[in-house]
Design a protein around this motif. Structure first.
Motif, PDB file in Angstrom:
ATOM      1  N   UNK A 127      -2.286  25.972 -43.284  1.00 23.96           N
ATOM      2  CA  UNK A 127      -1.675  26.658 -42.801  1.00 23.96           C
ATOM      3  C   UNK A 127      -0.581  26.296 -41.382  1.00 23.96           C
ATOM      4  N   UNK A 128      -1.416  25.582 -40.278  1.00 22.44           N
ATOM      5  CA  UNK A 128      -1.006  25.012 -38.899  1.00 22.44           C
ATOM      6  C   UNK A 128      -0.530  24.182 -39.643  1.00 22.44           C
ATOM      7  N   UNK A 129      -0.481  23.113 -40.789  1.00 22.65           N
ATOM      8  CA  UNK A 129       0.116  22.349 -40.750  1.00 22.65           C
ATOM      9  C   UNK A 129       2.037  22.786 -41.239  1.00 22.65           C
ATOM     10  N   UNK A 130       1.454  23.296 -41.971  1.00 21.61           N
ATOM     11  CA  UNK A 130       3.299  23.776 -42.712  1.00 21.61           C
ATOM     12  C   UNK A 130       3.889  24.756 -41.553  1.00 21.61           C
ATOM     13  N   UNK A 131       3.468  25.211 -40.759  1.00 29.21           N
ATOM     14  CA  UNK A 131       3.932  26.076 -39.473  1.00 29.21           C
ATOM     15  C   UNK A 131       5.350  24.773 -38.506  1.00 29.21           C
ATOM     16  N   UNK A 132       3.528  23.677 -38.638  1.00 24.86           N
ATOM     17  CA  UNK A 132       4.795  23.076 -37.397  1.00 24.86           C
ATOM     18  C   UNK A 132       5.491  22.135 -38.469  1.00 24.86           C
ATOM     19  N   UNK A 133       5.560  22.173 -39.501  1.00 25.76           N
ATOM     20  CA  UNK A 133       6.929  21.449 -40.195  1.00 25.76           C
ATOM     21  C   UNK A 133       7.145  21.759 -40.357  1.00 25.76           C
ATOM     22  N   UNK A 134       7.503  22.997 -41.343  1.00 23.06           N
ATOM     23  CA  UNK A 134       8.901  23.894 -41.434  1.00 23.06           C
ATOM     24  C   UNK A 134       9.403  25.542 -40.633  1.00 23.06           C
ATOM     25  N   UNK A 135       8.751  25.165 -39.412  1.00 22.28           N
ATOM     26  CA  UNK A 135       9.437  26.491 -38.749  1.00 22.28           C
ATOM     27  C   UNK A 135       9.805  25.333 -37.791  1.00 22.28           C
ATOM     28  N   UNK A 136      11.331  25.452 -37.441  1.00 23.72           N
ATOM     29  CA  UNK A 136      12.193  24.782 -36.289  1.00 23.72           C
ATOM     30  C   UNK A 136      11.412  24.787 -34.934  1.00 23.72           C
ATOM     31  N   UNK A 137      10.951  25.698 -34.658  1.00 24.80           N
ATOM     32  CA  UNK A 137      10.833  26.338 -33.335  1.00 24.80           C
ATOM     33  C   UNK A 137       9.256  25.608 -32.708  1.00 24.80           C
ATOM     34  N   UNK A 138       8.550  25.275 -33.885  1.00 24.11           N
ATOM     35  CA  UNK A 138       7.569  24.771 -33.895  1.00 24.11           C
ATOM     36  C   UNK A 138       7.735  23.161 -33.888  1.00 24.11           C
ATOM     37  N   UNK A 139       8.499  22.671 -34.815  1.00 24.40           N
ATOM     38  CA  UNK A 139       8.587  21.079 -34.605  1.00 24.40           C
ATOM     39  C   UNK A 139       9.245  20.845 -33.645  1.00 24.40           C
ATOM     40  N   UNK A 140      10.125  21.680 -33.106  1.00 26.96           N
ATOM     41  CA  UNK A 140      11.347  20.811 -31.796  1.00 26.96           C
ATOM     42  C   UNK A 140       9.957  21.110 -30.213  1.00 26.96           C
TER      43      UNK A 140
END
Length: 245
Positions: A127-140
């Motif tokens: 779940x964490x990796x998916x969010x870090x990869x797919x959510x623009x704010x977290x990627x940034x």
């Protein structure tokens, strides 16, 4: 004659390499001696079975690899979490906000997920990796605080953990593989012993002088493995003495 070689005292991999060296040394002599060739074939067959048992054993004995994968995964999780938390204290507003966003994500998914059971941790890490990869704010956010190294560490450890977990079979299969290896080693040792007895009898009763060269080669091989055994015994004795001081 052929010196003692203490097959049972050899380490699991040494038994296979010893048998292979014996087979290689015997091959030229067996080429012109059908009776010896028959004994050699038995050794070759038992060696093939032994090697196959080792392959199966290595497939099921993955616990240490899984533990190592989990350790690397835990390190990545705690490093990213703690680093992000430190970034929340930065004077640079962009860094502070990015760090806080990642901290909040941890709190949402599981602050101490690195301490959870394997299955639960694996799900939460996905779940964490998916969010870090797919959510623009977290990627940034990851890019802003330059934390991609920790994310990559988590990704690699997670992938390796899943691979080894999938390959691991149940304890019954593991125990069966170990039992098969022990039996294969016993049969290999017996085949080598029979071959050696045949060689000695050919020299003793039929004066096969050409086999004396083979005995010399075999004793040279044996000497190497006996030396290894003696070195291990010496190290073990030194370690025991060190612990009693």
């Amino acid at each position: 004659m052929i010196n003692g070689y203490y097959f049972k005292k050899m380490h699991i991999n040494e038994k296979g390499t010893f048998a292979a060296e014996v087979a290689d040394a015997t091959a030229p002599f067996a080429a012109t001696m059908p009776a010896l060739a028959a004994y050699k074939k038995t050794v070759d067959d038992r060696l093939a079975i032994y090697r196959k048992s080792l392959e199966k054993l290595s497939m099921v004995d993955l616990s240490s690899l899984i533990e190592s994968d989990d350790d690397h995964r835990d390190n990545g999780l705690t490093n990213l979490r703690d680093y992000a938390q430190l970034c929340t204290e930065r004077k640079n507003a962009a860094w502070a906000q990015a760090g806080q966003l990642i901290v909040n994500t941890y709190r949402k998914i599981g602050w101490d997920m690195d301490r959870m059971a394997y299955a639960d941790e694996t799900t939460r890490v996905d779940t964490l990796l998916s969010m870090l990869k797919n959510e623009p704010e977290l990627r940034q956010a990851v890019e802003t605080i330059q934390a991609q190294e920790w994310v990559t560490e988590i990704e690699e450890a997670q992938a390796s953990f899943k691979q080894h977990s999938t390959a691991r079979v149940d304890k019954t299969a593991a125990q069966e593989a170990k039992s098969n290896t022990v039996q294969a080693a016993k049969e290999l040792g017996e085949a080598i012993a029979k071959e050696f007895r045949f060689i000695e009898s050919e020299i003793e009763f039929y004066n096969k002088a050409e086999l004396k060269d083979l005995v010399f080669k075999l004793n040279t091989i044996i000497a190497k493995y006996v030396t290894l055994q003696k070195q291990r015994a010496t190290r073990s004795e030194n370690d025991q003495n060190a612990t009693t001081k």
